[in-house]
Write an enzyme that holds these catalytic residues in place. Sequence first.
Site, PDB file in Angstrom:
ATOM      1  NE  ARG A  50      -3.979  -2.012   2.278  1.00 40.03           N
ATOM      2  CZ  ARG A  50      -4.907  -2.170   3.217  1.00 40.03           C
ATOM      3  NH1 ARG A  50      -4.876  -1.420   4.308  1.00 40.03           N
ATOM      4  NH2 ARG A  50      -5.858  -3.071   3.068  1.00 40.03           N
ATOM      5  CG  ASP A 157     -13.321   4.742   8.696  1.00 41.21           C
ATOM      6  OD1 ASP A 157     -13.766   3.622   9.029  1.00 41.21           O
ATOM      7  OD2 ASP A 157     -12.151   4.923   8.318  1.00 41.21           O
TER       8      ASP A 157
END
Length: 290
Positions: A50, A157
């Site tokens: 990532r 979130d």
Amino acid sequence: MATAPCNPAPRPAADSSTLSERDFARIAGIVSKHTGIKLPASKHLMLEGRLRRRAGLAGFASLDEYCDYLFEEDGLKDEFQHVVDVATTNKTDFFREASHFDYLAGTIIPALLAAQRTIKLWSAASSNGAEAYTIAMVMAELARSQAGLRYAILGTDISSAMIESAHRAIYPRSMLAPVSPQMQRRYAMFDKGVGENGRARIVPELRRKCSFQQLNLMDASYPVDRDVDVIFVRNVLIYFEPEVQDAVVRRLWGHLRPGGHLILGHSESMIGTRQGLPQVASGVFRKDRT
């Protein structure tokens, strides 16, 4: 020495550099301190991949160059949110652990109908919005037979990228597979792509029922109403240390109105029972009215 381009152009994915143990430990420590989420050694390759993608998007030639920028040139100030985003994005699905939505529709909401007020629901680790929109589908189905049913859904979130994704409400066609064909027809708009290229967007009627904002569950307090009827916080607490789990649950519990419900993931039920919360179903805890 590497510097961050002012207008970075994505680089080709030819980088073969790896994330060193030292840099992994640095990033894991930063993520744990800021978010409470543990990154064990088993996540090393996941994080490396990532971060390599992020390095390319930021215009760096290699992961090594990106890490030099983060830690040698104080670039973490600019890249901090991106690092958190790539480290904390977790799996989510529509109708994940479906029994909780059955309990919501069959037990929790019917008991609230007599109140004749807006029912408040909160997805406290909403990721890309799939959980919040699942709740919206359930509520919309109930509203078809319950005239005057009013509801509002909040999704929060820690990842800014996930909040942006939730606002867009566009998902791969395959991700809608757990949604019944009837609900798909009512609540999703499909493009003409097929297979993995197909996409769907949640209909405007449901998007208007959901709001999203960034929130860190590690914060000492949350800018959220304290009369919420139902809070979902599922499959995120397992990434926290026990003392953090307990603190988060206590804070969330304080945002429930008397008679409200806290819903944890099935594998997280023991966190609620450990704190002596009244359990009414698997992973479902009800706050006393007194």
